[in-house]
Design an enzyme around this catalytic site. Structure first.
Site, mmCIF file in Angstrom:
data_model
loop_
_atom_site.group_PDB
_atom_site.id
_atom_site.type_symbol
_atom_site.label_atom_id
_atom_site.label_comp_id
_atom_site.label_asym_id
_atom_site.label_seq_id
_atom_site.Cartn_x
_atom_site.Cartn_y
_atom_site.Cartn_z
ATOM 1 N N LYS A 157 41.566 -8.822 19.950
ATOM 2 C CA LYS A 157 41.540 -8.864 18.491
ATOM 3 C C LYS A 157 42.942 -9.168 17.965
ATOM 4 O O LYS A 157 43.916 -8.512 18.331
ATOM 5 C CB LYS A 157 41.077 -7.512 17.939
ATOM 6 C CG LYS A 157 39.666 -7.120 18.342
ATOM 7 C CD LYS A 157 38.636 -7.845 17.513
ATOM 8 C CE LYS A 157 37.238 -7.311 17.763
ATOM 9 N NZ LYS A 157 36.236 -7.951 16.895
ATOM 10 N N ASP A 184 39.973 -13.182 18.776
ATOM 11 C CA ASP A 184 39.131 -13.073 17.585
ATOM 12 C C ASP A 184 40.026 -12.758 16.401
ATOM 13 O O ASP A 184 40.588 -11.665 16.321
ATOM 14 C CB ASP A 184 38.085 -11.975 17.789
ATOM 15 C CG ASP A 184 37.106 -11.876 16.625
ATOM 16 O OD1 ASP A 184 37.250 -12.633 15.645
ATOM 17 O OD2 ASP A 184 36.180 -11.043 16.707
ATOM 18 N N GLU A 210 37.741 -17.089 17.906
ATOM 19 C CA GLU A 210 36.644 -16.806 16.988
ATOM 20 C C GLU A 210 37.149 -16.695 15.556
ATOM 21 O O GLU A 210 38.174 -16.057 15.297
ATOM 22 C CB GLU A 210 35.956 -15.484 17.359
ATOM 23 C CG GLU A 210 35.150 -15.527 18.635
ATOM 24 C CD GLU A 210 34.452 -14.207 18.915
ATOM 25 O OE1 GLU A 210 34.166 -13.457 17.953
ATOM 26 O OE2 GLU A 210 34.199 -13.916 20.098
ATOM 27 N N ASP A 235 31.748 -17.442 14.074
ATOM 28 C CA ASP A 235 31.147 -16.121 14.268
ATOM 29 C C ASP A 235 30.548 -15.640 12.948
ATOM 30 O O ASP A 235 29.369 -15.857 12.671
ATOM 31 C CB ASP A 235 32.199 -15.150 14.792
ATOM 32 C CG ASP A 235 31.629 -13.776 15.115
ATOM 33 O OD1 ASP A 235 30.397 -13.597 14.982
ATOM 34 O OD2 ASP A 235 32.388 -12.875 15.501
ATOM 35 N N LYS A 259 24.508 -13.898 17.067
ATOM 36 C CA LYS A 259 24.126 -12.484 17.021
ATOM 37 C C LYS A 259 22.637 -12.436 16.653
ATOM 38 O O LYS A 259 22.275 -12.595 15.481
ATOM 39 C CB LYS A 259 24.961 -11.740 15.984
ATOM 40 C CG LYS A 259 26.448 -11.624 16.316
ATOM 41 C CD LYS A 259 27.149 -10.822 15.235
ATOM 42 C CE LYS A 259 28.562 -10.443 15.651
ATOM 43 N NZ LYS A 259 29.489 -11.586 15.586
#
Length: 356
Positions: A157, A184, A210, A235, A259
């Protein structure tokens, strides 16, 4: 007979993502019993990601319980799902019902759900692990622990302090030259910041980034991808079939982070996959921090629809302090699917609370 149960599962420590912090995960488990068969589905909208709320879902289920139960019994569950999806447009509700219907069909056919859905279903699928930004020594120590567990892909992250993050990523690459590292940014950068930052990472062989910019700025995503060599992955931008089409046509990235709980019905998920294939976009599938039911279903879809050369965001069970199933097969760096009919899990019903 169709029953609904609620769960509230605490995280081992607060989970932070996209500006939100979660101390626990809540959702609804669908259980349908017929002729000795027990089928499962999960409905778990995630605050900050899903537009529908758990309370809205509960109200829809309460109103439609008898009709949905009867339609499943008579083999008309798909038609009822189509109507509910068109009226309410609650993706998590549609995904949970569709998962239950497919689990039921697979169990009636006495087939593992993966092989029921996909003719060339693989025996396993890889999962990545996630690193949060901490002190460099802690990150390196955690990365070492995860690689020793068998993870070959780590997601880091980023998006708070790029200079510190750059140094940490350089240290990670130096310590683990063969590790697949993806990042991300969680919408943290402007277009120009994203281009500048990602160019600074060129030498580190980042697998992909992402969501570098805001989820609604599709044209900025496209501009970033055009300017850099690191693949960009959509995303938070990917919320429905329309988004998939627009992102594809704009060439706003080389990967879709799918997702299933956010997209809805299996038809929508499969159409999104076809859109990606048509535009030479890779698919990586991830959970939304669900319980074992949602993670098992998402793992099956990852193996059947996702790129088999990449790891998928499936190893989120370790974040929970406890779960509704003792089955552990979906909690490993390499997920190997059991030879059991349907989803391949059983539920620990104790602790689940009947909804009504």
């Amino acid at each position: 007979m169709l029953k609904y149960y609620t769960y509230r599962l605490p995280f081992k420590q607060p989970f932070r993502t996209a500006g939100s912090e979660f101390s626990h995960r809540e959702g609804i488990i669908l259980v349908y019993k017929e002729d000795g068969i027990e089928a499962y589905g999960e409905i778990a909208p995630l605050p900050g990601f899903s537009e529908e709320s758990l309370e809205q879902i509960k109200e829809v289920l309460k109103i439609n319980h008898e009709h949905l139960q009867e339609s499943i019994r008579t083999g008309e569950g798909k038609q009822t799902l189509t109507v509910l999806d068109q009226i309410h447009r609650f993706p998590s509700l549609s995904f949970g019902i569709d998962a239950l219907l497919h689990d039921l069909e697979a169990k009636k056919a006495n087939k593992p759900l993966g092989r029921f859905l996909f003719p060339d279903f693989p025996e396993s699928v890889k999962a990545n692990a996630t690193l949060s930004i901490q002190e460099p020594a802690q990150v390196i120590s955690k990365a070492k622990d995860l690689t020793e567990q068998g993870f070959t892909t780590l997601k880091v992250k980023v998006g708070k302090n790029f200079n510190a993050e750059l140094k940490l990523l350089q240290d990670l690459r130096h310590q683990f030259p063969d590790l697949a590292i993806r990042i991300d940014a969680n919408q943290s950068w402007t277009k120009d910041e994203a281009i500048q930052n990602l160019k600074a990472l060129d030498s580190l062989n980042i697998e992909y980034c992402e969501q570098p910019v805001h989820k609604d700025k599709f044209s900025d995503m496209a501009a970033v991808q055009e300017a850099i060599k690191t693949p960009v992955a959509a995303d938070e931008s990917l919320r429905n079939k329309k988004d998939a089409t627009e992102l594809s046509e704009l060439k706003a990235g080389r990967l879709f982070i799918v997702k299933p709980m956010l997209l809805g019905t299996f038809d929508t998920i499969f159409v999104t996959k076809r859109t990606a294939d048509t535009h030479n976009i890779e698919v990586v599938v991830t959970t939304m921090l669900e319980s074992a039911v949602g993670r098992a279903m998402t793992s099956i879809l990852a193996a059947g629809l996702g790129n088999q050369k990449r790891a998928h965001g499936l190893a989120t069970g370790s974040l929970l302090d406890n779960d509704i199933s003792s089955d552990e097969w979906m909690n490993n760096p390499v997920i190997r699917f059991p030879e059991k009919a349907g989803l391949g899990i059983s539920l620990d019903m104790e602790g689940l609370k009947k909804l009504f």
